[in-house]
Design a protein around this motif. Sequence first.
Motif, PDB file in Angstrom:
ATOM      1  N   LEU A 137     -16.248 -54.404  -1.371  1.00 42.39           N
ATOM      2  CA  LEU A 137     -16.975 -54.390  -2.425  1.00 42.39           C
ATOM      3  C   LEU A 137     -17.791 -52.991  -2.558  1.00 42.39           C
ATOM      4  CD1 LEU A 137     -17.945 -57.949  -3.644  1.00 42.39           C
ATOM      5  CD2 LEU A 137     -16.296 -56.292  -4.423  1.00 42.39           C
ATOM      6  N   LEU A 138     -18.323 -52.573  -3.649  1.00 45.50           N
ATOM      7  CA  LEU A 138     -18.967 -51.388  -3.735  1.00 45.50           C
ATOM      8  C   LEU A 138     -20.359 -51.555  -3.203  1.00 45.50           C
ATOM      9  CD1 LEU A 138     -18.568 -49.604  -7.365  1.00 45.50           C
ATOM     10  CD2 LEU A 138     -17.923 -49.002  -5.223  1.00 45.50           C
ATOM     11  N   ASP A 139     -20.689 -50.724  -2.321  1.00 48.12           N
ATOM     12  CA  ASP A 139     -22.228 -50.573  -1.738  1.00 48.12           C
ATOM     13  C   ASP A 139     -22.813 -49.356  -1.719  1.00 48.12           C
ATOM     14  OD1 ASP A 139     -24.159 -51.043  -0.398  1.00 48.12           O
ATOM     15  OD2 ASP A 139     -23.315 -50.882   1.632  1.00 48.12           O
ATOM     16  N   PRO A 140     -23.192 -49.139  -3.096  1.00 54.49           N
ATOM     17  CA  PRO A 140     -23.631 -47.716  -3.398  1.00 54.49           C
ATOM     18  C   PRO A 140     -24.993 -47.320  -2.504  1.00 54.49           C
ATOM     19  CG  PRO A 140     -24.214 -49.277  -5.299  1.00 54.49           C
ATOM     20  CD  PRO A 140     -23.378 -49.889  -4.317  1.00 54.49           C
ATOM     21  N   GLN A 141     -25.758 -48.353  -2.282  1.00 58.13           N
ATOM     22  CA  GLN A 141     -26.795 -47.966  -1.497  1.00 58.13           C
ATOM     23  C   GLN A 141     -26.431 -47.633  -0.043  1.00 58.13           C
ATOM     24  OE1 GLN A 141     -29.441 -51.414  -1.358  1.00 58.13           O
ATOM     25  NE2 GLN A 141     -31.327 -50.256  -0.908  1.00 58.13           N
ATOM     26  N   GLY A 142     -25.519 -48.340   0.592  1.00 53.44           N
ATOM     27  CA  GLY A 142     -24.874 -48.162   1.902  1.00 53.44           C
ATOM     28  C   GLY A 142     -24.195 -46.635   1.785  1.00 53.44           C
ATOM     29  N   ILE A 196     -20.696 -64.245  -4.977  1.00 54.11           N
ATOM     30  CA  ILE A 196     -19.692 -63.487  -5.521  1.00 54.11           C
ATOM     31  C   ILE A 196     -19.310 -61.961  -4.801  1.00 54.11           C
ATOM     32  CG2 ILE A 196     -18.543 -62.296  -7.599  1.00 54.11           C
ATOM     33  CD1 ILE A 196     -19.970 -64.559  -9.445  1.00 54.11           C
ATOM     34  N   MET A 197     -20.668 -61.415  -4.619  1.00 59.01           N
ATOM     35  CA  MET A 197     -20.597 -60.411  -3.958  1.00 59.01           C
ATOM     36  C   MET A 197     -21.113 -60.148  -2.598  1.00 59.01           C
ATOM     37  SD  MET A 197     -22.178 -58.316  -7.299  1.00 59.01           S
ATOM     38  CE  MET A 197     -22.284 -56.586  -6.550  1.00 59.01           C
ATOM     39  N   GLU A 198     -21.804 -61.048  -2.139  1.00 60.57           N
ATOM     40  CA  GLU A 198     -22.306 -61.112  -0.852  1.00 60.57           C
ATOM     41  C   GLU A 198     -21.915 -62.094   0.064  1.00 60.57           C
ATOM     42  OE1 GLU A 198     -26.683 -58.996  -2.299  1.00 60.57           O
ATOM     43  OE2 GLU A 198     -26.212 -60.980  -2.434  1.00 60.57           O
ATOM     44  N   SER A 199     -21.987 -61.817   1.303  1.00 61.04           N
ATOM     45  CA  SER A 199     -21.812 -62.956   2.288  1.00 61.04           C
ATOM     46  C   SER A 199     -22.993 -63.104   3.025  1.00 61.04           C
ATOM     47  CB  SER A 199     -20.711 -62.686   3.298  1.00 61.04           C
ATOM     48  OG  SER A 199     -20.845 -61.572   3.827  1.00 61.04           O
ATOM     49  N   TYR A 200     -23.314 -64.056   3.819  1.00 53.96           N
ATOM     50  CA  TYR A 200     -24.631 -64.446   4.496  1.00 53.96           C
ATOM     51  C   TYR A 200     -24.184 -64.948   5.922  1.00 53.96           C
ATOM     52  CZ  TYR A 200     -24.672 -69.088   2.777  1.00 53.96           C
ATOM     53  OH  TYR A 200     -24.027 -70.439   2.440  1.00 53.96           O
ATOM     54  N   LYS A 201     -25.226 -64.686   6.999  1.00 61.42           N
ATOM     55  CA  LYS A 201     -25.224 -65.620   8.196  1.00 61.42           C
ATOM     56  C   LYS A 201     -26.631 -66.046   8.333  1.00 61.42           C
ATOM     57  CE  LYS A 201     -22.277 -62.601  10.889  1.00 61.42           C
ATOM     58  NZ  LYS A 201     -22.312 -61.635  11.990  1.00 61.42           N
ATOM     59  N   LYS A 230     -41.397 -77.102  13.485  1.00 64.74           N
ATOM     60  CA  LYS A 230     -41.133 -76.090  12.796  1.00 64.74           C
ATOM     61  C   LYS A 230     -39.772 -75.006  13.077  1.00 64.74           C
ATOM     62  CE  LYS A 230     -45.327 -75.344  10.657  1.00 64.74           C
ATOM     63  NZ  LYS A 230     -46.707 -74.222  10.667  1.00 64.74           N
ATOM     64  N   PHE A 231     -39.002 -74.783  12.483  1.00 63.28           N
ATOM     65  CA  PHE A 231     -38.018 -73.811  12.730  1.00 63.28           C
ATOM     66  C   PHE A 231     -37.999 -72.236  12.036  1.00 63.28           C
ATOM     67  CE2 PHE A 231     -36.596 -78.099  13.611  1.00 63.28           C
ATOM     68  CZ  PHE A 231     -35.724 -78.031  14.557  1.00 63.28           C
ATOM     69  N   LEU A 232     -37.372 -71.417  12.651  1.00 63.76           N
ATOM     70  CA  LEU A 232     -37.321 -70.045  11.979  1.00 63.76           C
ATOM     71  C   LEU A 232     -35.881 -69.897  11.666  1.00 63.76           C
ATOM     72  CD1 LEU A 232     -38.632 -67.279  10.907  1.00 63.76           C
ATOM     73  CD2 LEU A 232     -37.645 -66.658  13.584  1.00 63.76           C
ATOM     74  N   ALA A 233     -35.716 -69.596  10.216  1.00 58.33           N
ATOM     75  CA  ALA A 233     -33.965 -69.175   9.925  1.00 58.33           C
ATOM     76  C   ALA A 233     -34.228 -67.787   9.618  1.00 58.33           C
ATOM     77  CB  ALA A 233     -33.848 -70.204   8.590  1.00 58.33           C
ATOM     78  N   GLU A 234     -33.260 -67.274   9.987  1.00 55.79           N
ATOM     79  CA  GLU A 234     -33.004 -65.674   9.938  1.00 55.79           C
ATOM     80  C   GLU A 234     -31.817 -65.610   9.163  1.00 55.79           C
ATOM     81  OE1 GLU A 234     -35.226 -63.548  13.348  1.00 55.79           O
ATOM     82  OE2 GLU A 234     -33.847 -64.799  14.198  1.00 55.79           O
ATOM     83  N   ILE A 235     -31.832 -64.863   8.179  1.00 59.26           N
ATOM     84  CA  ILE A 235     -30.934 -64.730   7.161  1.00 59.26           C
ATOM     85  C   ILE A 235     -30.345 -63.392   6.942  1.00 59.26           C
ATOM     86  CG2 ILE A 235     -29.646 -65.625   4.998  1.00 59.26           C
ATOM     87  CD1 ILE A 235     -32.026 -67.770   5.118  1.00 59.26           C
ATOM     88  N   GLU A 236     -29.123 -63.037   7.237  1.00 61.10           N
ATOM     89  CA  GLU A 236     -28.513 -61.675   6.808  1.00 61.10           C
ATOM     90  C   GLU A 236     -27.481 -61.919   5.900  1.00 61.10           C
ATOM     91  OE1 GLU A 236     -28.278 -61.046  11.881  1.00 61.10           O
ATOM     92  OE2 GLU A 236     -26.465 -60.945  10.420  1.00 61.10           O
ATOM     93  N   VAL A 237     -27.918 -61.151   4.980  1.00 61.97           N
ATOM     94  CA  VAL A 237     -26.935 -61.039   3.540  1.00 61.97           C
ATOM     95  C   VAL A 237     -26.388 -59.600   3.487  1.00 61.97           C
ATOM     96  CG1 VAL A 237     -27.061 -61.322   0.822  1.00 61.97           C
ATOM     97  CG2 VAL A 237     -28.704 -62.596   2.492  1.00 61.97           C
ATOM     98  N   LEU A 238     -25.249 -59.541   3.519  1.00 61.05           N
ATOM     99  CA  LEU A 238     -24.504 -58.251   3.451  1.00 61.05           C
ATOM    100  C   LEU A 238     -23.536 -58.121   2.337  1.00 61.05           C
ATOM    101  CD1 LEU A 238     -23.390 -57.180   6.722  1.00 61.05           C
ATOM    102  CD2 LEU A 238     -25.340 -55.698   5.302  1.00 61.05           C
ATOM    103  N   PRO A 239     -23.133 -57.004   1.557  1.00 57.73           N
ATOM    104  CA  PRO A 239     -22.435 -56.976   0.448  1.00 57.73           C
ATOM    105  C   PRO A 239     -20.987 -57.170   1.241  1.00 57.73           C
ATOM    106  CG  PRO A 239     -23.398 -54.852   0.969  1.00 57.73           C
ATOM    107  CD  PRO A 239     -23.884 -55.723   1.649  1.00 57.73           C
ATOM    108  N   LYS A 240     -20.025 -57.864   0.539  1.00 60.66           N
ATOM    109  CA  LYS A 240     -18.719 -58.236   1.010  1.00 60.66           C
ATOM    110  C   LYS A 240     -17.995 -56.945   1.340  1.00 60.66           C
ATOM    111  CE  LYS A 240     -18.142 -63.086  -0.398  1.00 60.66           C
ATOM    112  NZ  LYS A 240     -17.802 -64.072  -1.454  1.00 60.66           N
ATOM    113  N   LYS A 241     -17.151 -56.985   2.256  1.00 62.19           N
ATOM    114  CA  LYS A 241     -16.166 -55.909   2.616  1.00 62.19           C
ATOM    115  C   LYS A 241     -15.626 -55.598   1.395  1.00 62.19           C
ATOM    116  CE  LYS A 241     -16.901 -55.439   7.143  1.00 62.19           C
ATOM    117  NZ  LYS A 241     -17.530 -54.157   7.576  1.00 62.19           N
TER     118      LYS A 241
END
Lengths: 83, 83
Positions: A15-20, A72-77, A2-13
């Motif tokens: 681009l609009l981030d109204p919540q931020g 289109i709007m987000e990148s992930y790690k 078993k593995f744990l994958a931790e995924i971080e999704v952020l709006p691309k630099k």
Amino acid sequence: MKFLAEIEVLPKKGLLDPQGKAVTHSMSSIGLNNVLEVCVGRFITLEIEADNESSAFEAADTASKKLLANLIMESYKIRISEL
Amino acid sequence: MKFLAEIEVLPKKGLLDPQGKAVTHSMSSIGLNNVLEVCVGRFITLEIEADNESSAFEAADTASKKLLANLIMESYKIRISEL
């Protein structure tokens, strides 16, 4: 295994981030004037059954591309660790 | 000095995570039957102006407690790095 994958999704630099933006403005109201910029995204963990780390990574990558991130709007790690 | 704080917010174990449950069910529809469990939370980055790492951590911790996480239902982790 078993593995744990931790995924971080952020709006691309750039681009609009109204919540931020909204959270950045709220920082000074709780006395934190030294917080200059805030980005808000999603954090997703997956528990994956796989033979090895690279096939666990592949599953997490497929899930990110097809379901978890809007490329289109987000990148992930992705970080993989053994459970 | 400028620091980057990366904050992971996740629903506490044992508490309802309806978004996570929904995504778990969707995994099999994209052919990923080896993904056993999904948790969905938030990922927040802060750019902080501070004298040292520990005061940057303190600002991120205050922001998490007062604004970013709901401590009754969520837990958070903070990573600090220099920019």
